[in-house]
Design a protein around this motif. Sequence first.
Motif, mmCIF file in Angstrom:
data_model
loop_
_atom_site.group_PDB
_atom_site.id
_atom_site.type_symbol
_atom_site.label_atom_id
_atom_site.label_comp_id
_atom_site.label_asym_id
_atom_site.label_seq_id
_atom_site.Cartn_x
_atom_site.Cartn_y
_atom_site.Cartn_z
ATOM 1 N N ALA A 113 -9.057 6.295 8.294
ATOM 2 C CA ALA A 113 -9.650 6.811 7.043
ATOM 3 C C ALA A 113 -9.227 5.964 5.843
ATOM 4 O O ALA A 113 -10.028 5.684 4.938
ATOM 5 N N SER A 114 -7.952 5.569 5.835
ATOM 6 C CA SER A 114 -7.461 4.854 4.644
ATOM 7 C C SER A 114 -7.457 3.333 4.865
ATOM 8 O O SER A 114 -6.689 2.616 4.242
ATOM 9 N N THR A 115 -8.321 2.872 5.779
ATOM 10 C CA THR A 115 -8.280 1.436 6.075
ATOM 11 C C THR A 115 -8.911 0.594 4.950
ATOM 12 O O THR A 115 -9.921 0.986 4.364
ATOM 13 N N ASP A 116 -8.228 -0.494 4.645
ATOM 14 C CA ASP A 116 -8.804 -1.486 3.711
ATOM 15 C C ASP A 116 -8.180 -2.835 4.042
ATOM 16 O O ASP A 116 -7.432 -2.945 5.029
ATOM 17 N N GLY A 117 -8.424 -3.827 3.262
ATOM 18 C CA GLY A 117 -8.006 -5.208 3.570
ATOM 19 C C GLY A 117 -6.528 -5.358 3.842
ATOM 20 O O GLY A 117 -6.113 -6.076 4.748
ATOM 21 N N SER A 118 -5.683 -4.623 3.064
ATOM 22 C CA SER A 118 -4.244 -4.900 3.169
ATOM 23 C C SER A 118 -3.564 -4.064 4.275
ATOM 24 O O SER A 118 -2.511 -4.426 4.754
ATOM 25 N N THR A 119 -4.208 -2.989 4.680
ATOM 26 C CA THR A 119 -3.502 -2.126 5.668
ATOM 27 C C THR A 119 -4.017 -2.318 7.097
ATOM 28 O O THR A 119 -3.823 -1.476 7.953
ATOM 29 N N TRP A 120 -4.711 -3.426 7.353
ATOM 30 C CA TRP A 120 -5.282 -3.581 8.697
ATOM 31 C C TRP A 120 -4.241 -3.524 9.821
ATOM 32 O O TRP A 120 -4.534 -3.030 10.891
ATOM 33 N N PRO A 121 -2.976 -4.035 9.571
ATOM 34 C CA PRO A 121 -2.029 -3.880 10.702
ATOM 35 C C PRO A 121 -1.852 -2.411 11.093
ATOM 36 O O PRO A 121 -1.724 -2.065 12.259
#
Lengths: 215, 406
Positions: free
Chosen positions: B149-157
């Motif tokens: 749900a909270s995925t974006d460019g910086s949290t992909w790991p």
Amino acid sequence: MSLRLIVAEDAVLLREGLIGLFERVGHKVVAAVGDAEALEKAVRADRPDLIVTDVRMPPALGDDGLRSAVRLREEFPGLPVLVLSQYVERSYALRLLDSGGGAGVGYLLKERVSAVTDFMAAIERVATGGTVVDPEVITQLVRLHQDPLERLSPREREVLALIAEGQTNAGLAKSLFLSEAAVNKHIGNIFNKLDLPVDTDGHRRVLAVLAFLRS
Amino acid sequence: MRPTTAWQALAQRPLSFLTSSWPWRSLAYLSGGVVVGAAAALFFALGLAAGIALLVVLIGVAPLAGLVLASTVVGRVERRRLRLVDLDPLSDPHRAPDSPGPRAWVTARLKEQVTWRELTFTLLSAASLWWLDLLVLGFSFGLPALTFASTDGSTWPWTVFGAIVLLASPYTVTSWAGARGALARTFLVPRGKELGEELQEVRASQSRLLDSFDAERARIERDLHDGAQQRLVSLGMTLGMLRLEVPPNSPVTRLLSEAEDQLSTAHKELRALIRGLNPPVLADHGLVAAIEDYAGRFPIPVQVDLRLPERLSRQLETTMYYLINEALTNIARHSGATCAQVYGRYHSDQLLLNILDNGRGGADPGKGTGMTGLADRVAALDGRIQVLSPVGGPTLLQVEVPCRFA
């Protein structure tokens, strides 16, 4: 002697056979029944000289016949009863002997009927207040009393067994091929060795020996 | 070998396990666990509060007892649910109360050890297990859901991590479900005496078997008595009549005597056979009389000292009779004893029987098939047989059988 008998036996074949035998030697069968209740009823209706009854009979097919016999002897003291059994059960024989002081009772294996002469003699002995016990029962009783009987000679033991069966002196003499005097001597010795009262005769003597064998 | 528990399924085929029903069953098990645990926690918290508050006026005992009894309901539900992750059969450890009515039921339940185990398990579920269920479910599905749900460019790991967790979720869920199932099983299965029902069932069928043997024996005995034996007696009568008809010095008399002798032998054999089958004196007068009669016929002297307050049950009576019978027969056959003794007493619901002989000893109870059969009979009645037989004698056979007089 002609006796009035009541025969109680649930197997028709044997009942008819017994009636035939008795009538052949001149006794009269006044009633022939097939269960213990009918036996008691018949005796109360017409008291006979002797009852001849089987042990195992309806209603319960346990020892109903024997029980009735014991009851009837309480009700009619001195009523002679001869019980015919398919089995040698000491306890049956002894219960019967306990009723009415053991006078006028007999306990024989059914198969003894085929020795007609002896059987008829037994019938008469019981009807006249004697005691008749099947040799098999006596064999058992004697076996239980090995110890005190060891004091007796083999011959004396034979005599004792015959007395216990209810044999008279004459009968003893005949079965053992002895003179009556010899028989009397044996009896005296036996009674001395076993500390039995010597002055008994007839069926009281039988009972004394039986009492000894049961003690 | 089909797997019967979630753990076995997981261990046996780690890959094909993914397409089986086990992960789904485990999921259902844990979800249910959360529901049941939460409900139990709520119910118990309220009940406990009410109980403690009311304990002052003693009525509080009722809610507390109610909680204990409610835990048996939880136990039942948990046993049902366990089938999701554990296919092995699981019988109900509770016994049926002795008499009908709620009162008898409550006393029966409160007396049973398993009720208290169920209470412990319920408390454990309410206090911690359902939290753990929730935690495992949350970790396996909630965490990946959050990362997606909270995925974006910086949290992909984190998203990758979430995906891995989600892929591993069948294993995670099944591992915990298996552990929880194993724990539930240890608490909720019948133990030791609670297995009694089944053992009693087996015993009951054994004793039914004994009963049917005994009934069959009695039937054969009756048939012989009413049939063959009567015919032989009747034949004897006919021979007797014949003897009356025949003149005393006829040549027929010798044949007649022979026939009578043969008949007498047949009678003796038949009598012995019948006595072995079902001694009438046993049925009429019980064990003591029957054994005394038997001892009276025995080739060596047997001292009988049996004292019983009353007649034994038919089954016990028959078993004991044959046992003594067999033991004495063995003594006569093998021991060379010159005398034997049968001693029996009853006390405190036990029948104790000692059979002693002065023979040469060295008896091997395993050798006689007769004795083995009797040992089985005695075992079916919950009793035991011991033999003490040093070489040189004497030999003691000791039998103990539970026996109750109604």
